[in-house]
Design a protein around this motif. Structure first.
Motif, mmCIF file in Angstrom:
data_model
loop_
_atom_site.group_PDB
_atom_site.id
_atom_site.type_symbol
_atom_site.label_atom_id
_atom_site.label_comp_id
_atom_site.label_asym_id
_atom_site.label_seq_id
_atom_site.Cartn_x
_atom_site.Cartn_y
_atom_site.Cartn_z
ATOM 1 N N SER A 78 -13.475 3.094 0.802
ATOM 2 C CA SER A 78 -13.264 2.878 2.247
ATOM 3 C C SER A 78 -12.678 4.118 2.911
ATOM 4 O O SER A 78 -11.519 4.136 3.314
ATOM 5 C CB SER A 78 -12.344 1.677 2.460
ATOM 6 O OG SER A 78 -12.904 0.515 1.939
ATOM 7 N N ARG A 79 -13.484 5.176 3.024
ATOM 8 C CA ARG A 79 -12.989 6.408 3.661
ATOM 9 C C ARG A 79 -12.781 6.200 5.153
ATOM 10 O O ARG A 79 -11.851 6.732 5.736
ATOM 11 C CB ARG A 79 -13.962 7.558 3.418
ATOM 12 C CG ARG A 79 -13.967 8.023 1.967
ATOM 13 C CD ARG A 79 -14.608 9.380 1.787
ATOM 14 N NE ARG A 79 -14.002 10.452 2.553
ATOM 15 C CZ ARG A 79 -12.885 11.108 2.206
ATOM 16 N NH1 ARG A 79 -12.232 10.765 1.134
ATOM 17 N NH2 ARG A 79 -12.438 12.093 2.951
ATOM 18 N N ASP A 80 -13.654 5.478 5.803
ATOM 19 C CA ASP A 80 -13.538 5.166 7.230
ATOM 20 C C ASP A 80 -13.484 3.653 7.358
ATOM 21 O O ASP A 80 -14.503 3.002 7.587
ATOM 22 C CB ASP A 80 -14.734 5.731 8.000
ATOM 23 C CG ASP A 80 -14.784 7.240 7.938
ATOM 24 O OD1 ASP A 80 -13.726 7.868 8.132
ATOM 25 O OD2 ASP A 80 -15.876 7.787 7.691
ATOM 26 N N PRO A 81 -12.304 3.091 7.178
ATOM 27 C CA PRO A 81 -12.196 1.633 7.097
ATOM 28 C C PRO A 81 -12.454 0.930 8.422
ATOM 29 O O PRO A 81 -12.142 1.457 9.484
ATOM 30 C CB PRO A 81 -10.750 1.427 6.666
ATOM 31 C CG PRO A 81 -10.025 2.590 7.252
ATOM 32 C CD PRO A 81 -11.007 3.746 7.134
ATOM 33 N N GLY A 82 -13.030 -0.234 8.318
ATOM 34 C CA GLY A 82 -13.082 -1.135 9.457
ATOM 35 C C GLY A 82 -11.767 -1.912 9.503
ATOM 36 O O GLY A 82 -11.161 -2.092 10.538
ATOM 37 N N LEU A 83 -11.321 -2.334 8.357
ATOM 38 C CA LEU A 83 -10.051 -3.027 8.199
ATOM 39 C C LEU A 83 -9.092 -2.055 7.529
ATOM 40 O O LEU A 83 -9.403 -1.513 6.469
ATOM 41 C CB LEU A 83 -10.240 -4.268 7.316
ATOM 42 C CG LEU A 83 -8.992 -5.068 6.973
ATOM 43 C CD1 LEU A 83 -8.404 -5.708 8.215
ATOM 44 C CD2 LEU A 83 -9.318 -6.117 5.931
ATOM 45 N N LEU A 84 -7.958 -1.788 8.148
ATOM 46 C CA LEU A 84 -7.009 -0.819 7.612
ATOM 47 C C LEU A 84 -5.719 -1.533 7.246
ATOM 48 O O LEU A 84 -5.045 -2.091 8.107
ATOM 49 C CB LEU A 84 -6.740 0.284 8.634
ATOM 50 C CG LEU A 84 -5.783 1.399 8.223
ATOM 51 C CD1 LEU A 84 -6.250 2.090 6.952
ATOM 52 C CD2 LEU A 84 -5.647 2.409 9.348
ATOM 53 N N ALA A 85 -5.398 -1.526 5.960
ATOM 54 C CA ALA A 85 -4.182 -2.176 5.464
ATOM 55 C C ALA A 85 -3.002 -1.219 5.594
ATOM 56 O O ALA A 85 -3.102 -0.048 5.227
ATOM 57 C CB ALA A 85 -4.361 -2.581 4.003
ATOM 58 N N TYR A 86 -1.890 -1.718 6.111
ATOM 59 C CA TYR A 86 -0.641 -0.955 6.214
ATOM 60 C C TYR A 86 0.371 -1.574 5.271
ATOM 61 O O TYR A 86 0.571 -2.787 5.279
ATOM 62 C CB TYR A 86 -0.099 -0.989 7.646
ATOM 63 C CG TYR A 86 -0.816 -0.034 8.565
ATOM 64 C CD1 TYR A 86 -0.274 1.221 8.849
ATOM 65 C CD2 TYR A 86 -2.023 -0.374 9.144
ATOM 66 C CE1 TYR A 86 -0.932 2.103 9.682
ATOM 67 C CE2 TYR A 86 -2.686 0.503 9.988
ATOM 68 C CZ TYR A 86 -2.129 1.744 10.256
ATOM 69 O OH TYR A 86 -2.781 2.615 11.080
ATOM 70 N N PHE A 87 1.029 -0.720 4.493
ATOM 71 C CA PHE A 87 2.029 -1.162 3.527
ATOM 72 C C PHE A 87 3.399 -0.657 3.948
ATOM 73 O O PHE A 87 3.557 0.526 4.263
ATOM 74 C CB PHE A 87 1.684 -0.656 2.124
ATOM 75 C CG PHE A 87 0.374 -1.185 1.630
ATOM 76 C CD1 PHE A 87 0.313 -2.444 1.051
ATOM 77 C CD2 PHE A 87 -0.790 -0.459 1.773
ATOM 78 C CE1 PHE A 87 -0.897 -2.956 0.609
ATOM 79 C CE2 PHE A 87 -2.002 -0.960 1.332
ATOM 80 C CZ PHE A 87 -2.050 -2.213 0.750
ATOM 81 N N TYR A 88 4.381 -1.551 3.923
ATOM 82 C CA TYR A 88 5.748 -1.184 4.255
ATOM 83 C C TYR A 88 6.333 -0.346 3.129
ATOM 84 O O TYR A 88 6.145 -0.650 1.948
ATOM 85 C CB TYR A 88 6.604 -2.439 4.467
ATOM 86 C CG TYR A 88 8.035 -2.087 4.780
ATOM 87 C CD1 TYR A 88 8.399 -1.763 6.077
ATOM 88 C CD2 TYR A 88 8.986 -2.032 3.776
ATOM 89 C CE1 TYR A 88 9.705 -1.408 6.363
ATOM 90 C CE2 TYR A 88 10.296 -1.675 4.054
ATOM 91 C CZ TYR A 88 10.647 -1.358 5.346
ATOM 92 O OH TYR A 88 11.928 -0.995 5.632
ATOM 93 N N VAL A 89 7.067 0.704 3.492
ATOM 94 C CA VAL A 89 7.796 1.540 2.535
ATOM 95 C C VAL A 89 9.227 1.709 3.041
ATOM 96 O O VAL A 89 9.491 1.613 4.230
ATOM 97 C CB VAL A 89 7.121 2.917 2.330
ATOM 98 C CG1 VAL A 89 5.753 2.766 1.671
ATOM 99 C CG2 VAL A 89 7.001 3.690 3.637
#
Length: 137
Positions: A78-89
């Protein structure tokens, strides 16, 4: 589904309570060309616990136990995602440093967005993901 193997230990019919949350994201399959390299990346960058199996099919669980999954080699990256997941750090600048140290790349360095710090990066396979933390101070 249950942690890492979709079966609850001791019972084949029960679903792990950490995963059974209405509307909650509980399972991911992440495309990769090298499952071991990706497992190392996500373990180091996000602190995921990795179950390395003899079959070469590593599985993961996040620190909360609410998200499990595995890496798959039969899907497009998924280089150019339609759905982009964000992870908390906890510390976004440190996390971005670990991205680079473990074979990923920074797409957009940490920037303020409202009361958050946000960044986008690529994992070693090229999948784009987001990182975020609350702005303090």
């Amino acid at each position: 589904m249950a942690r890492n193997d979709r079966e609850t230990k001791g019972s084949s019919n029960a679903v792990d309570a950490h995963l059974a949350r209405h509307g909650g994201l509980s399972y991911l399959e992440i495309p990769t060309v090298d499952a071991e390299r990706s497992a190392d990346f996500y373990g180091q960058v996000l602190g995921w616990s990795v179950d390395r199996r003899e079959t070469g099919d590593p599985r993961f669980e996040d620190a909360t136990g609410h998200l499990i999954g595995r890496w798959v080699t039969d899907r497009a990256i998924s280089r150019d995602p339609g759905l982009l997941a964000y992870f908390y750090v906890d510390r976004i600048n440190n996390a971005v440093g670990r991205v680079v140290a473990h074979g990923g790349e920074v797409v957009k360095a940490p920037y303020p967005e409202g009361n958050l710090w946000v960044a986008t990066v690529r994992d070693p396979a090229g999948n784009m993901i987001g990182l975020w933390q609350e702005r303090v101070g």
